[in-house]
Design a protein around this motif. Structure first.
Motif, mmCIF file in Angstrom:
data_model
loop_
_atom_site.group_PDB
_atom_site.id
_atom_site.type_symbol
_atom_site.label_atom_id
_atom_site.label_comp_id
_atom_site.label_asym_id
_atom_site.label_seq_id
_atom_site.Cartn_x
_atom_site.Cartn_y
_atom_site.Cartn_z
ATOM 1 N N PRO A 1 12.761 9.048 -8.811
ATOM 2 C CA PRO A 1 13.166 9.889 -7.687
ATOM 3 C C PRO A 1 11.990 10.323 -6.811
ATOM 4 O O PRO A 1 10.846 10.371 -7.287
ATOM 5 N N LEU A 2 12.300 10.621 -5.578
ATOM 6 C CA LEU A 2 11.304 11.246 -4.704
ATOM 7 C C LEU A 2 11.244 12.711 -5.116
ATOM 8 O O LEU A 2 12.232 13.442 -5.009
ATOM 9 N N PHE A 3 10.097 13.116 -5.642
ATOM 10 C CA PHE A 3 9.958 14.496 -6.119
ATOM 11 C C PHE A 3 9.689 15.430 -4.941
ATOM 12 O O PHE A 3 9.309 14.982 -3.856
ATOM 13 N N THR B 1 7.317 17.483 -4.557
ATOM 14 C CA THR B 1 5.898 17.518 -4.172
ATOM 15 C C THR B 1 5.263 16.188 -4.564
ATOM 16 O O THR B 1 5.868 15.399 -5.296
ATOM 17 N N GLU B 2 4.043 15.978 -4.090
ATOM 18 C CA GLU B 2 3.330 14.759 -4.484
ATOM 19 C C GLU B 2 2.977 14.828 -5.975
ATOM 20 O O GLU B 2 3.090 15.893 -6.595
ATOM 21 N N ILE B 3 2.537 13.682 -6.515
ATOM 22 C CA ILE B 3 2.281 13.618 -7.954
ATOM 23 C C ILE B 3 0.819 13.972 -8.217
ATOM 24 O O ILE B 3 -0.068 13.115 -8.118
ATOM 25 N N ASN C 1 -8.366 -0.840 -8.456
ATOM 26 C CA ASN C 1 -8.345 -0.667 -7.000
ATOM 27 C C ASN C 1 -9.713 -0.131 -6.581
ATOM 28 O O ASN C 1 -10.150 0.901 -7.082
ATOM 29 N N ASN D 1 10.658 3.184 -6.259
ATOM 30 C CA ASN D 1 10.116 4.552 -6.235
ATOM 31 C C ASN D 1 10.606 5.318 -5.010
ATOM 32 O O ASN D 1 11.075 4.731 -4.034
ATOM 33 N N MET D 2 10.463 6.628 -5.092
ATOM 34 C CA MET D 2 10.772 7.555 -3.980
ATOM 35 C C MET D 2 12.238 7.484 -3.569
ATOM 36 O O MET D 2 12.557 7.508 -2.384
ATOM 37 N N GLY E 1 0.819 -1.215 0.000
ATOM 38 C CA GLY E 1 0.000 0.000 0.000
ATOM 39 C C GLY E 1 0.853 1.266 0.000
ATOM 40 O O GLY E 1 1.843 1.355 0.719
ATOM 41 N N GLY E 2 0.484 2.214 -0.843
ATOM 42 C CA GLY E 2 1.090 3.541 -0.822
ATOM 43 C C GLY E 2 2.487 3.686 -1.394
ATOM 44 O O GLY E 2 3.096 4.749 -1.283
ATOM 45 N N VAL E 3 3.020 2.649 -2.051
ATOM 46 C CA VAL E 3 4.408 2.741 -2.542
ATOM 47 C C VAL E 3 4.524 3.458 -3.898
ATOM 48 O O VAL E 3 5.618 3.801 -4.326
ATOM 49 N N GLY E 4 3.386 3.654 -4.568
ATOM 50 C CA GLY E 4 3.440 4.365 -5.858
ATOM 51 C C GLY E 4 2.968 3.535 -7.047
ATOM 52 O O GLY E 4 3.355 3.801 -8.177
ATOM 53 N N LYS E 5 2.089 2.556 -6.803
ATOM 54 C CA LYS E 5 1.573 1.731 -7.904
ATOM 55 C C LYS E 5 0.828 2.591 -8.931
ATOM 56 O O LYS E 5 0.989 2.420 -10.131
ATOM 57 N N THR E 6 0.021 3.519 -8.403
ATOM 58 C CA THR E 6 -0.805 4.330 -9.308
ATOM 59 C C THR E 6 0.054 5.313 -10.104
ATOM 60 O O THR E 6 -0.149 5.472 -11.312
ATOM 61 N N ILE E 7 1.052 5.917 -9.457
ATOM 62 C CA ILE E 7 1.856 6.892 -10.215
ATOM 63 C C ILE E 7 2.714 6.173 -11.270
ATOM 64 O O ILE E 7 2.912 6.687 -12.359
HETATM 65 N N1 LIG Z 1 8.267 9.584 -6.412
HETATM 66 C C1 LIG Z 1 7.372 10.274 -5.730
HETATM 67 N N2 LIG Z 1 7.633 11.560 -5.355
HETATM 68 C C2 LIG Z 1 6.716 12.271 -4.640
HETATM 69 N N3 LIG Z 1 5.520 11.785 -4.265
HETATM 70 C C3 LIG Z 1 5.215 10.530 -4.611
HETATM 71 C C4 LIG Z 1 6.110 9.712 -5.364
HETATM 72 N N4 LIG Z 1 5.520 8.516 -5.563
HETATM 73 C C5 LIG Z 1 4.311 8.571 -4.980
HETATM 74 N N5 LIG Z 1 4.109 9.779 -4.403
HETATM 75 C C6 LIG Z 1 2.914 10.178 -3.651
HETATM 76 O O1 LIG Z 1 2.674 9.181 -2.683
HETATM 77 C C7 LIG Z 1 1.289 8.872 -2.589
HETATM 78 C C8 LIG Z 1 1.069 7.395 -2.902
HETATM 79 O O2 LIG Z 1 1.320 7.153 -4.282
HETATM 80 P P1 LIG Z 1 0.334 6.191 -5.120
HETATM 81 O O3 LIG Z 1 -1.058 6.632 -4.929
HETATM 82 O O4 LIG Z 1 0.848 6.074 -6.487
HETATM 83 O O5 LIG Z 1 0.593 4.837 -4.317
HETATM 84 P P2 LIG Z 1 -0.234 3.470 -4.427
HETATM 85 O O6 LIG Z 1 0.745 2.386 -4.209
HETATM 86 O O7 LIG Z 1 -1.003 3.463 -5.676
HETATM 87 O O8 LIG Z 1 -1.200 3.597 -3.176
HETATM 88 P P3 LIG Z 1 -2.490 2.654 -2.833
HETATM 89 O O9 LIG Z 1 -1.951 1.420 -2.197
HETATM 90 O O10 LIG Z 1 -3.272 3.496 -1.922
HETATM 91 O O11 LIG Z 1 -3.188 2.387 -4.140
HETATM 92 C C9 LIG Z 1 0.588 9.830 -3.520
HETATM 93 O O12 LIG Z 1 0.170 10.940 -2.802
HETATM 94 C C10 LIG Z 1 1.670 10.206 -4.528
HETATM 95 O O13 LIG Z 1 1.464 11.498 -5.073
#
Ligand SMILES: Nc1ncnc2c1ncn2[C@@H]1O[C@H](COP(=O)(O)OP(=O)(O)OP(=O)(O)O)[C@@H](O)[C@H]1O
Ligand SMILES: [Mg+2]
Length: 341
Positions: free
Chosen positions: A315-317, A319-321, A57, A272-273, A28-34
């Motif tokens: 990279p960890l940006f 700001t959020e994406i 999801n 990611n990040m 959860g929350g690692v960045g799958k969607t981005i």
């Molecule tokens: N590389 C990054 N730099 C900055 N912010 C990031 C980065 N990757 C993800 N985020 C932020 O972290 C949060 C989680 O990212 P994301 O929604 O892609 O994760 P997820 O794995 O899809 O989460 P979930 O399990 O809830 O579906 C979001 O707010 C996103 O904008």
């Protein structure tokens, strides 16, 4: 390039010109969607391919990430990104159809067995099982795969956290066994009486008339069609997303075996990040320095255990994406990574 060196996403994809279905999974929350959005954006904009980005999801986040309403009413064109379409899958209707079918069957059965109980109570209990929604999601995913395969160059599926995603895809294998068994016993039960008359055509006719049998057969046909792609490494790739921390790495390692066990082809890993090196150049706080050291340790573990599978480090940006400009940056990062060994 040695076998031990990673292939970038583009190198990996270049070897599979018919790659059609991309999946992203991870903790959860690692960045799958981005990552899913980055892959979709890259192929749509930089390669000019027609791409569908589909969220599987139940807690959708494409709309908030793209900053536009993508929910409801099926597939939508993403405004401001050429060639990109998106859908946040709605399983409400499918779940309702399952419930209606179930209560119809139950009603029929209770009447047949002369049991004076309301079918609705049973339906309510049976359909509170979470597997009910999961199998509805699986059903809709199969429909999307089979109906949209001709309409898009690639379909990128953004899955829920990995356990759900793996169970979701694993349903393919389990469903198939279950369906075969159900069809067999249904055939047996139905044909017992007719069989006695030794008339095969009669059996076939009876089977065609049976609505439950029709459902089962339809589902099995769909399943077999979809499995041609789902289990084919030339057509499908499941990508894990992790961040350089202990738990998400452990999750990826644990699930790689499970995904293989379900015959789902693995595409690789996105890290990611990752805190960029220049952030810690010059004078930095102790907090930042420790965070960076911690990351180096985990990147070392990734290099040792997962390196050939890594497709990009994102990279960890700052700001959020959120918004298309940020998604374009992620697209650039997932596609144009240069591995440093
Ligand atoms: N590389 C990054 N730099 C900055 N912010 C990031 C980065 N990757 C993800 N985020 C932020 O972290 C949060 C989680 O990212 P994301 O929604 O892609 O994760 P997820 O794995 O899809 O989460 P979930 O399990 O809830 O579906 C979001 O707010 C996103 O904008
Ligand atoms: Mg997500």
């Amino acid at each position: 390039m040695s076998e031990k060196e990673p292939k970038t996403l583009l190198e990996f994809a270049a070897e599979k010109p018919n790659l059609k279905f991309f999946f992203t999974g991870g903790k959860g929350g690692v960045g799958k969607t981005i990552v899913a959005a980055g892959i979709a954006h890259y192929y749509a904009v930089s390669k000019g391919e027609k791409i569908l980005l589909a969220s599987l999801n139940p807690v959708h986040s494409l709309s908030s990430m793209f900053g536009q309403e993508l929910w409801g009413g099926g597939i939508k064109k993403v405004e401001g990104v050429e060639n990109l379409y998106a859908v946040e899958v709605d399983i409400k209707e499918t779940v309702q159809r399952y419930k209606d079918q179930l209560s119809e069957r139950l009603r029929w059965f209770l009447k047949w067995a002369d049991i004076p109980v309301q079918a609705d109570d049973f339906t309510a209990i049976a359909s509170t099982n979470p597997a009910f929604e999961e199998s509805a999601m699986f059903d809709v995913m199969l429909d999307l795969m089979l109906k949209e395969i001709e309409n898009y160059d690639k379909i990128v599926f953004d899955c829920a956290a990995v356990a759900n995603a793996v169970r979701l895809l694993g349903l393919g294998k389990i469903y198939d066994l279950w369906l075969s068994r159900m069809i067999e016993s249904r055939e047996e039960a139905m044909s017992l009486r007719v069989k006695l008359s030794f008339r095969k055509e009669k059996v076939k006719e009876e089977i065609k008339k049976d609505p439950m049998m029709a459902d089962l057969l339809e589902m099995r046909t769909k399943m077999h069609e979809a499995k041609k792609y789902l289990n084919n490494p030339e057509a499908t790739a499941f990508f894990f997303v992790t961040i350089p921390l202990a738990l998400p790495i452990a999750v990826v390692k644990r699930f790689i075996a499970m995904v293989r066990g379900f015959d789902i082809p693995i595409g690789g890993v996105f890290v990611n990040m990752v805190i960029p090196e220049d952030v810690v150049k010059g004078k930095v706080t102790e907090y930042m320095e420790n965070k960076y050291k911690e990351q180096l340790n985990y990147l070392g573990i990734i290099k040792k255990d997962l390196w050939p599978l890594v497709r990009a480090e994102v990279p960890l940006f700052q700001t959020e994406i959120v918004g298309i400009d940020m998604i374009a940056k992620v697209a650039d990062a997932v596609a144009n990574w240069e591995p440093q060994s």
